[in-house]
Design a protein around this motif. Structure first.
Motif, PDB file in Angstrom:
ATOM      1  N   ARG A  81       0.824  -1.206   0.000  1.00  0.00           N
ATOM      2  CA  ARG A  81       0.000   0.000   0.000  1.00  0.00           C
ATOM      3  C   ARG A  81       0.863   1.263   0.000  1.00  0.00           C
ATOM      4  NH1 ARG A  81      -1.390   3.298   3.850  1.00  0.00           N
ATOM      5  NH2 ARG A  81      -0.897   1.881   5.558  1.00  0.00           N
ATOM      6  N   LYS A 104       2.363   1.911  -3.347  1.00  0.00           N
ATOM      7  CA  LYS A 104       1.400   2.434  -4.310  1.00  0.00           C
ATOM      8  C   LYS A 104       1.048   3.896  -4.049  1.00  0.00           C
ATOM      9  CE  LYS A 104       0.715  -1.038  -7.051  1.00  0.00           C
ATOM     10  NZ  LYS A 104       1.081  -0.911  -8.489  1.00  0.00           N
ATOM     11  N   GLU A 105       1.050   4.283  -2.767  1.00  0.00           N
ATOM     12  CA  GLU A 105       0.615   5.633  -2.409  1.00  0.00           C
ATOM     13  C   GLU A 105       1.719   6.675  -2.494  1.00  0.00           C
ATOM     14  OE1 GLU A 105      -1.120   5.274   1.440  1.00  0.00           O
ATOM     15  OE2 GLU A 105      -2.953   4.294   0.705  1.00  0.00           O
ATOM     16  N   TYR A 117       5.649  -4.473  -9.133  1.00  0.00           N
ATOM     17  CA  TYR A 117       4.572  -3.638  -8.617  1.00  0.00           C
ATOM     18  C   TYR A 117       4.598  -2.199  -9.145  1.00  0.00           C
ATOM     19  CZ  TYR A 117       4.271  -7.468  -5.270  1.00  0.00           C
ATOM     20  OH  TYR A 117       4.155  -8.713  -4.692  1.00  0.00           O
ATOM     21  N   LYS A 158       5.629   6.551 -11.232  1.00  0.00           N
ATOM     22  CA  LYS A 158       6.316   6.994 -10.024  1.00  0.00           C
ATOM     23  C   LYS A 158       7.553   7.798 -10.392  1.00  0.00           C
ATOM     24  CE  LYS A 158       3.764   4.693  -7.012  1.00  0.00           C
ATOM     25  NZ  LYS A 158       2.956   5.360  -5.955  1.00  0.00           N
TER      26      LYS A 158
END
Length: 233
Positions: free
Chosen positions: A24, A27-28, A52, A58
């Motif tokens: 998580r 991803k954030e 991922y 990113k």
């Protein structure tokens, strides 16, 4: 608003061993910081998270860490590295620094965290625990590291015969990390103690490059840096 610096443990090698919280956070966070080799090739931690990360989604911040003991070079290079991360944090962006294993166990992130606290105390720093190579090795080798009142030691292997021997004698289980550079010394100790058959050696545990070695074929072997030895009496 200053961003948060996350020390993100991404596990010992298998991308599926990433925790839900680490996933998580990965991803954030808008910025992913990772150790980068000088020649530009991907670091071990970077390869773990590749599955991922979608290219372009990113901001990837590659950081080169000095491989030297020269204090002047270390101070200069580390100051530069911390400043690169601060440049992102001061704009309000969160930065996830990925490290194999756990961020607070023999990790590059520890020095990053301490320097950031010293130079930029306003930064909020959080860590996300990761599965260490020690846990990964126990699982892959089928070795119970401890039960009952057993004593376990985690020791960076070094060129000190008596100290390494003492560690084995005084504990029920010893995990020697960074064992590659002193493998012959370690094998000699095990032979003296008649414990050769109680030792296991593994490189890049749980990854697709994992090697579980035959302990009897390791004399004068050229082992990679990410190699550890488990001695379970």
């Amino acid at each position: 608003m200053v961003g948060t610096l996350y020390g993100l443990g991404v596990g010992p090698g298998d991308p599926e061993l990433l925790t839900v919280k680490a996933f998580r956070t990965l991803k954030e966070a808008p910025v992913i910081a990772y150790p980068k080799k000088r020649k530009g090739s991907k670091s071990y931690a970077h390869r773990i998270i590749d599955v991922y990360i979608t290219p372009g989604e990113k901001e990837m911040l590659g950081l080169v860490f000095p491989m030297t003991k020269d204090p002047e070079i270390l101070e200069r290079e580390w100051s530069h590295t911390v400043d690169l991360v601060w440049d992102k944090l001061k704009t309000g962006k969160d930065v996830a620094f990925v490290t194999e294993g756990d961020p607070l166990l023999y990790s590059t992130f520890i020095h990053m965290m301490n320097l950031m606290k010293e130079r930029y105390p306003e930064v909020n720093i959080q860590t996300v625990p990761g599965i260490s190579s020690i846990n990964g090795a126990a699982s892959r080798l089928g070795i119970a590291l401890a039960e009952g009142d057993d004593h376990v030691a985690i020791i960076p292997a070094r060129d000190d015969y008596e100290a390494m021997k003492k560690a084995i004698v005084e504990n029920d289980c010893v995990i020697f990390i960074k064992v590659a550079k002193v493998i012959d010394l370690m094998l000699n100790i095990l032979r003296e103690l008649d414990l050769l058959e109680k030792a296991s050696v593994v490189t890049k545990v749980t990854s697709d490059e994992e090697i579980i070695w035959d302990i009897r074929e390791l004399d004068r072997a050229e082992l990679e840096y990410l190699t550890l030895m488990v001695v379970r009496k």
